[in-house]
Enzyme design. Sequence first.
Site, short mmCIF file in Angstrom:
data_model
loop_
_atom_site.label_atom_id
_atom_site.label_comp_id
_atom_site.label_asym_id
_atom_site.label_seq_id
_atom_site.Cartn_x
_atom_site.Cartn_y
_atom_site.Cartn_z
N LYS A 70 0.69 -1.25 0.02
CA LYS A 70 0.04 -0.13 -0.17
C LYS A 70 0.75 1.22 0.08
CE LYS A 70 -2.11 -1.65 3.53
NZ LYS A 70 -2.29 -3.01 3.86
N THR A 71 1.71 1.39 0.90
CA THR A 71 2.70 2.34 0.75
C THR A 71 3.64 2.59 -0.52
OG1 THR A 71 2.94 2.04 3.21
CG2 THR A 71 4.58 3.61 2.08
N ASP A 115 -0.64 5.60 7.48
CA ASP A 115 -0.84 4.15 7.86
C ASP A 115 -1.58 3.85 9.10
OD1 ASP A 115 -0.49 1.62 7.10
OD2 ASP A 115 1.65 1.32 7.66
N THR A 164 -5.62 -2.31 7.76
CA THR A 164 -5.76 -3.72 7.70
C THR A 164 -7.13 -4.22 8.38
OG1 THR A 164 -4.75 -3.73 9.90
CG2 THR A 164 -3.39 -4.00 7.94
N ARG A 223 6.07 -8.64 1.38
CA ARG A 223 7.24 -8.34 2.45
C ARG A 223 7.72 -9.55 3.01
NH1 ARG A 223 4.28 -4.84 6.64
NH2 ARG A 223 4.52 -3.20 5.15
#
Length: 340
Positions: A70-71, A115, A164, A223
């Site tokens: 997302k970032t 975030d 999330t 990740r």
Amino acid sequence: MTQPTDQNPIEFISQQIDIEQQYDFIPQTFQDYIGQEELKKKLKIYVQACKKRSEALDHMLLFGPPGLGKTTLCQIMAHIMNVSIKICSGPMLERTGDLVAILSGLGKHDILFIDEIHRTPSHVEEVLYSAMEQFKIDVIIGQGPGAKTVTLPIQPFTLIGATTQSGAISAPLRSRFGIIESLDFYTADELSQVILQNAQYLKITICTDAAKIIATRSRGTPRIAKKLLRRIRDFAQIKNNNIATPTLVRETMQALGIDEDGLTPIDIQILKKILIGYRGGPVGLDTLAAITGQDKETIESVYEPYLLREGFLEKTSKGRQIPQAKLAAVQKKLNIYIKY
């Protein structure tokens, strides 16, 4: 604090920048960003349309499990639109003054990325309402009877929130986002591409077959795939002249305690406790936390989602249990056989 430039207009507000980012390849364009194909198609259109109109991008809410990018997507949008992006997290914004300082420092059409926006305190969240809709913020000066409210105009900006837990976003805040999109878990093929792409950046030689082994054990998350690749690089550098063969990858995974389904030692421990101590369950979350030594929030947010998604675990009104259809498979995996 890094000053934004034309080449890299990214400014980090958080002082706790993820150090591991410096070891990862960070895409600068949608073409370099692997996965999330349907979402990328829409984001390309949104970004191109805003550039043509010389307007700020509409406020956007991105939700999905952690580690899906997302970032990175937000950094790409900022890069393409040639604007700065300020990055912070909801829990960091403890006081309204923190948010006011960030908002007043935004330039025209800049992006503010928050975030874990669902963890923003409610009194701070309320400041966002007028900022998002009218591009102004109300500041109270003074205390007691002499206090007065001053309205400060701010530059048109884009708020991108990532979460999330989309259900934890308050209705007033959710209604102010013009774009709401979700990110999906990656397929093994997509993760293989991510691994091969990062291997070039890390200067490690790896074949497609070895990349696929890592991909299948990465829990659908880029990740995790990148973290595993960095550990494999360590083993390859010491043991095999910086070459990651399928054999070396399997040896590394065994050393890390990660099995062919991507289960970690903690996942195995959870399943073992349920299988041996409670004959497959059900087990309450508090009890499961006590017998595994993990806090229940960690079990619920880190380990349980993957076990549920892969069918190793299910929730019932009485607690967590191993599904009847999976009992034989779990017993075989754990090499534990119990007669019922």
